[in-house]
Scaffold this motif. Structure first.
Motif, PDB file in Angstrom:
ATOM      1  N   PHE A   7       3.302  -1.306   1.528  1.00 33.08           N
ATOM      2  CA  PHE A   7       2.186  -1.904   0.795  1.00 33.08           C
ATOM      3  C   PHE A   7       2.703  -2.854  -0.266  1.00 33.08           C
ATOM      4  O   PHE A   7       3.881  -2.864  -0.612  1.00 33.08           O
ATOM      5  CB  PHE A   7       1.326  -0.807   0.150  1.00 33.08           C
ATOM      6  N   MET A  47       1.456  -4.243  -4.252  1.00 35.81           N
ATOM      7  CA  MET A  47       0.580  -3.765  -5.317  1.00 35.81           C
ATOM      8  C   MET A  47       0.547  -4.734  -6.477  1.00 35.81           C
ATOM      9  O   MET A  47       1.388  -5.617  -6.605  1.00 35.81           O
ATOM     10  CB  MET A  47       1.010  -2.377  -5.790  1.00 35.81           C
ATOM     11  N   ALA A  82      -3.077  -1.142  -4.700  1.00 35.43           N
ATOM     12  CA  ALA A  82      -2.511  -1.829  -3.543  1.00 35.43           C
ATOM     13  C   ALA A  82      -3.351  -3.051  -3.205  1.00 35.43           C
ATOM     14  O   ALA A  82      -4.581  -3.008  -3.269  1.00 35.43           O
ATOM     15  CB  ALA A  82      -2.455  -0.882  -2.357  1.00 35.43           C
TER      16      ALA A  82
END
Length: 75
Positions: free
Chosen positions: A56, A58, A67
């Motif tokens: 992910f 962020m 995120a």
């Protein structure tokens, strides 16, 4: 605030609240990151399980780390 961290992180799904379409990821560094279902790539929130590995990106949001996209799997 609002600064984007432009790199990919790995972590695991710590908690999912499917009825509310959000959850939390814990990073390798033990940071807690919020995610919303609309940030998922190639998966629906009902496809996820707690403990799944994810990649992910962020950013720092109003309420902490969140995120910007989440992809199931690992690097």
């Amino acid at each position: 605030s609002g600064a984007t961290v432009d790199s990919r992180f790995s972590g695991i799904i710590r908690k999912i609240v499917p009825d509310e379409a959000y959850g939390f990821i814990v990073t390798d560094d033990k940071l807690d990151v919020f995610f919303h279902a609309n940030t998922l790539k190639d998966a629906a929130i009902h496809d996820l399980s707690e403990g799944d590995e994810v990649l992910f990106a962020m950013e720092e949001g109003d309420k902490g780390l969140q995120a910007t996209w989440v992809k199931v799997g690992h690097a």
